[in-house]
Design an enzyme around this catalytic site. Structure first.
Site, PDB file in Angstrom:
ATOM      1  N   GLU A 160      -3.078  11.062 -11.435  1.00 23.66           N
ATOM      2  CA  GLU A 160      -2.463  10.784 -12.595  1.00 23.66           C
ATOM      3  C   GLU A 160      -4.026   9.578 -12.811  1.00 23.66           C
ATOM      4  O   GLU A 160      -4.127   8.235 -12.897  1.00 23.66           O
ATOM      5  CB  GLU A 160      -1.461  10.923 -13.105  1.00 23.66           C
ATOM      6  CG  GLU A 160      -1.412  10.911 -14.989  1.00 23.66           C
ATOM      7  CD  GLU A 160       0.705  10.723 -15.339  1.00 23.66           C
ATOM      8  OE1 GLU A 160       0.790  11.007 -16.291  1.00 23.66           O
ATOM      9  OE2 GLU A 160       1.513   9.891 -14.200  1.00 23.66           O
ATOM     10  N   HIS A 180       2.305  12.173  -7.347  1.00 24.96           N
ATOM     11  CA  HIS A 180       1.302  11.741  -8.048  1.00 24.96           C
ATOM     12  C   HIS A 180       0.580  10.046  -7.527  1.00 24.96           C
ATOM     13  O   HIS A 180       2.108   9.862  -7.040  1.00 24.96           O
ATOM     14  CB  HIS A 180       1.430  12.122  -9.035  1.00 24.96           C
ATOM     15  CG  HIS A 180       1.607  11.490 -10.245  1.00 24.96           C
ATOM     16  ND1 HIS A 180       2.945  12.658 -10.651  1.00 24.96           N
ATOM     17  CD2 HIS A 180       0.890  10.176 -11.215  1.00 24.96           C
ATOM     18  CE1 HIS A 180       3.224  11.689 -11.765  1.00 24.96           C
ATOM     19  NE2 HIS A 180       2.365  10.913 -11.996  1.00 24.96           N
ATOM     20  N   GLU A 214      -3.725   3.572   2.104  1.00 24.61           N
ATOM     21  CA  GLU A 214      -3.967   3.300   3.288  1.00 24.61           C
ATOM     22  C   GLU A 214      -4.629   4.889   3.542  1.00 24.61           C
ATOM     23  O   GLU A 214      -3.354   6.160   3.362  1.00 24.61           O
ATOM     24  CB  GLU A 214      -3.112   3.275   3.873  1.00 24.61           C
ATOM     25  CG  GLU A 214      -2.499   3.170   5.437  1.00 24.61           C
ATOM     26  CD  GLU A 214      -2.104   2.546   6.729  1.00 24.61           C
ATOM     27  OE1 GLU A 214      -1.583   3.509   7.579  1.00 24.61           O
ATOM     28  OE2 GLU A 214      -1.442   2.387   5.826  1.00 24.61           O
ATOM     29  N   HIS A 221       0.978  -0.737  -0.251  1.00 18.54           N
ATOM     30  CA  HIS A 221       0.100   0.037  -0.309  1.00 18.54           C
ATOM     31  C   HIS A 221       0.846   1.059  -0.335  1.00 18.54           C
ATOM     32  O   HIS A 221       1.887   1.133   0.418  1.00 18.54           O
ATOM     33  CB  HIS A 221      -0.772  -0.277   1.274  1.00 18.54           C
ATOM     34  CG  HIS A 221      -0.722  -0.252   2.644  1.00 18.54           C
ATOM     35  ND1 HIS A 221      -0.503  -0.946   3.226  1.00 18.54           N
ATOM     36  CD2 HIS A 221       0.333   1.182   3.097  1.00 18.54           C
ATOM     37  CE1 HIS A 221      -0.087  -0.849   4.622  1.00 18.54           C
ATOM     38  NE2 HIS A 221       0.713   1.046   4.371  1.00 18.54           N
TER      39      HIS A 221
END
Length: 130
Positions: A122, A74, A56, A5
């Site tokens: 993005e 990003h 998360e 994550h």
């Protein structure tokens, strides 16, 4: 090994959950409050954590906002049609900060949206995306 994550600190958890689930179409996978530490962790994604990397969202109860910093870039999400994804995101109340179109010096179609805390996401057009 695989990526599990990416953690983002968010100022208002419910607002962020609405963005990632209602606007971007992710699913809330799990959520847990830690009263002694005064924080909540919520995990969102497009597939179960056992199958794909997820986000998360960390909400520290006493911190309403964060400086994003110059090091953050990003999050990237594959979409089948970036133009249609932008239209759908706008219709759901999301903020498109760079409309879909070819990237500079290339032909890949991309777009950028912004979450309620200012994090950039993005959208990269991939014909094989679900």
């Amino acid at each position: 090994m695989r990526i599990l994550h990416t953690m983002l600190r968010v100022g208002e958890l419910e607002r962020s959950l609405r963005f990632y689930t209602d606007v971007l179409g992710m699913h809330l996978l799990r959520r847990h409050d830690y009263p002694e530490g005064r924080f909540t962790l919520a995990f969102v994604g497009y597939a179960p954590e056992s199958e794909a990397a997820v986000l998360e969202l960390t909400h520290n109860w006493d911190t309403p906002s964060y400086e994003l910093g110059a090091g953050y870039g990003h999050i990237a999400i594959a979409v089948p049609d970036a133009y249609a994804a932008c239209a759908e995101i706008k219709a759901r109340g999301g903020k498109v900060v760079r409309e879909a179109g070819p990237m500079k010096h290339g032909s890949t179609v991309i777009a950028f949206v912004e979450d309620p805390d200012g994090y950039k996401i993005e959208l990269i057009q991939h014909a094989s995306s679900n």
